[in-house]
Design a protein around this motif. Structure first.
Motif, PDB file in Angstrom:
ATOM      1  N   GLU A  20       4.958 -34.127   4.530  1.00  0.00           N
ATOM      2  CA  GLU A  20       5.493 -34.622   3.260  1.00  0.00           C
ATOM      3  C   GLU A  20       4.841 -35.953   2.891  1.00  0.00           C
ATOM      4  N   ALA A  21       4.693 -36.838   3.869  1.00  0.00           N
ATOM      5  CA  ALA A  21       4.044 -38.128   3.620  1.00  0.00           C
ATOM      6  C   ALA A  21       2.608 -37.930   3.167  1.00  0.00           C
ATOM      7  N   GLN A  22       1.878 -37.024   3.817  1.00  0.00           N
ATOM      8  CA  GLN A  22       0.484 -36.772   3.455  1.00  0.00           C
ATOM      9  C   GLN A  22       0.363 -36.274   2.020  1.00  0.00           C
ATOM     10  N   VAL A  23       1.225 -35.351   1.641  1.00  0.00           N
ATOM     11  CA  VAL A  23       1.172 -34.779   0.289  1.00  0.00           C
ATOM     12  C   VAL A  23       1.501 -35.836  -0.760  1.00  0.00           C
ATOM     13  N   LEU A  24       2.574 -36.583  -0.558  1.00  0.00           N
ATOM     14  CA  LEU A  24       2.981 -37.589  -1.548  1.00  0.00           C
ATOM     15  C   LEU A  24       1.961 -38.721  -1.655  1.00  0.00           C
ATOM     16  N   ILE A  25       1.398 -39.133  -0.534  1.00  0.00           N
ATOM     17  CA  ILE A  25       0.384 -40.197  -0.553  1.00  0.00           C
ATOM     18  C   ILE A  25      -0.867 -39.725  -1.285  1.00  0.00           C
ATOM     19  N   GLU A  26      -1.276 -38.493  -1.061  1.00  0.00           N
ATOM     20  CA  GLU A  26      -2.448 -37.961  -1.757  1.00  0.00           C
ATOM     21  C   GLU A  26      -2.199 -37.853  -3.261  1.00  0.00           C
ATOM     22  N   GLN A  27      -1.009 -37.418  -3.648  1.00  0.00           N
ATOM     23  CA  GLN A  27      -0.675 -37.348  -5.079  1.00  0.00           C
ATOM     24  C   GLN A  27      -0.708 -38.731  -5.702  1.00  0.00           C
ATOM     25  N   TRP A  28      -0.178 -39.738  -5.001  1.00  0.00           N
ATOM     26  CA  TRP A  28      -0.174 -41.112  -5.512  1.00  0.00           C
ATOM     27  C   TRP A  28      -1.613 -41.627  -5.627  1.00  0.00           C
ATOM     28  N   ARG A  29      -2.451 -41.339  -4.621  1.00  0.00           N
ATOM     29  CA  ARG A  29      -3.839 -41.798  -4.632  1.00  0.00           C
ATOM     30  C   ARG A  29      -4.607 -41.204  -5.808  1.00  0.00           C
ATOM     31  N   ILE A  30      -4.434 -39.929  -6.048  1.00  0.00           N
ATOM     32  CA  ILE A  30      -5.117 -39.281  -7.172  1.00  0.00           C
ATOM     33  C   ILE A  30      -4.646 -39.888  -8.495  1.00  0.00           C
ATOM     34  N   HIS A  31      -3.356 -40.080  -8.650  1.00  0.00           N
ATOM     35  CA  HIS A  31      -2.816 -40.693  -9.867  1.00  0.00           C
ATOM     36  C   HIS A  31      -3.364 -42.108 -10.045  1.00  0.00           C
ATOM     37  N   TYR A  32      -3.358 -42.901  -8.977  1.00  0.00           N
ATOM     38  CA  TYR A  32      -3.819 -44.292  -9.042  1.00  0.00           C
ATOM     39  C   TYR A  32      -5.300 -44.362  -9.411  1.00  0.00           C
ATOM     40  N   ASN A  33      -6.108 -43.478  -8.864  1.00  0.00           N
ATOM     41  CA  ASN A  33      -7.556 -43.550  -9.058  1.00  0.00           C
ATOM     42  C   ASN A  33      -8.080 -42.816 -10.277  1.00  0.00           C
ATOM     43  N   THR A  34      -7.266 -41.963 -10.912  1.00  0.00           N
ATOM     44  CA  THR A  34      -7.807 -41.195 -12.039  1.00  0.00           C
ATOM     45  C   THR A  34      -6.990 -41.298 -13.323  1.00  0.00           C
ATOM     46  N   ILE A  35      -5.694 -41.516 -13.229  1.00  0.00           N
ATOM     47  CA  ILE A  35      -4.834 -41.453 -14.411  1.00  0.00           C
ATOM     48  C   ILE A  35      -4.268 -42.812 -14.792  1.00  0.00           C
ATOM     49  N   ARG A  36      -3.785 -43.571 -13.819  1.00  0.00           N
ATOM     50  CA  ARG A  36      -3.068 -44.814 -14.070  1.00  0.00           C
ATOM     51  C   ARG A  36      -3.974 -45.859 -14.712  1.00  0.00           C
ATOM     52  N   PRO A  37      -3.558 -46.435 -15.853  1.00  0.00           N
ATOM     53  CA  PRO A  37      -4.373 -47.476 -16.491  1.00  0.00           C
ATOM     54  C   PRO A  37      -4.374 -48.772 -15.675  1.00  0.00           C
ATOM     55  N   HIS A  38      -5.512 -49.451 -15.635  1.00  0.00           N
ATOM     56  CA  HIS A  38      -5.659 -50.707 -14.907  1.00  0.00           C
ATOM     57  C   HIS A  38      -5.951 -51.832 -15.899  1.00  0.00           C
ATOM     58  N   SER A  39      -5.242 -52.930 -15.763  1.00  0.00           N
ATOM     59  CA  SER A  39      -5.396 -54.046 -16.705  1.00  0.00           C
ATOM     60  C   SER A  39      -6.798 -54.638 -16.662  1.00  0.00           C
ATOM     61  N   ALA A  40      -7.432 -54.672 -15.512  1.00  0.00           N
ATOM     62  CA  ALA A  40      -8.772 -55.238 -15.395  1.00  0.00           C
ATOM     63  C   ALA A  40      -9.811 -54.401 -16.138  1.00  0.00           C
ATOM     64  N   LEU A  41      -9.469 -53.177 -16.460  1.00  0.00           N
ATOM     65  CA  LEU A  41     -10.393 -52.287 -17.170  1.00  0.00           C
ATOM     66  C   LEU A  41      -9.976 -52.072 -18.614  1.00  0.00           C
TER      67      LEU A  41
END
Length: 56
Positions: A20-41
């Motif tokens: 469960e931890a592996q799945v949720l962490i991977e989902q968060w990583r994908i969201h953080y690196n591809t979808i979530r807007p970053h203020s520095a960008l």
């Protein structure tokens, strides 16, 4: 990123299994690196997902 990871995911979850931890962490990583807007960008995602068609 480690502080955001802790604040946004780890502090708010109780994992019942390693899988469960592996799945949720991977989902968060994908969201953080591809979808979530970053203020520095300028509030754009760092790497929008792209699909490259494979010719068969």
């Amino acid at each position: 990123m480690n502080a955001r990871f802790r604040d946004e995911l780890l502090n708010g979850e109780i994992f019942n299994s390693l899988r469960e931890a592996q799945v949720l962490i991977e989902q968060w990583r994908i969201h953080y690196n591809t979808i979530r807007p970053h203020s520095a960008l300028g509030y754009r995602p760092p790497a929008p997902e792209s699909i490259v068609p494979i010719d068969q």
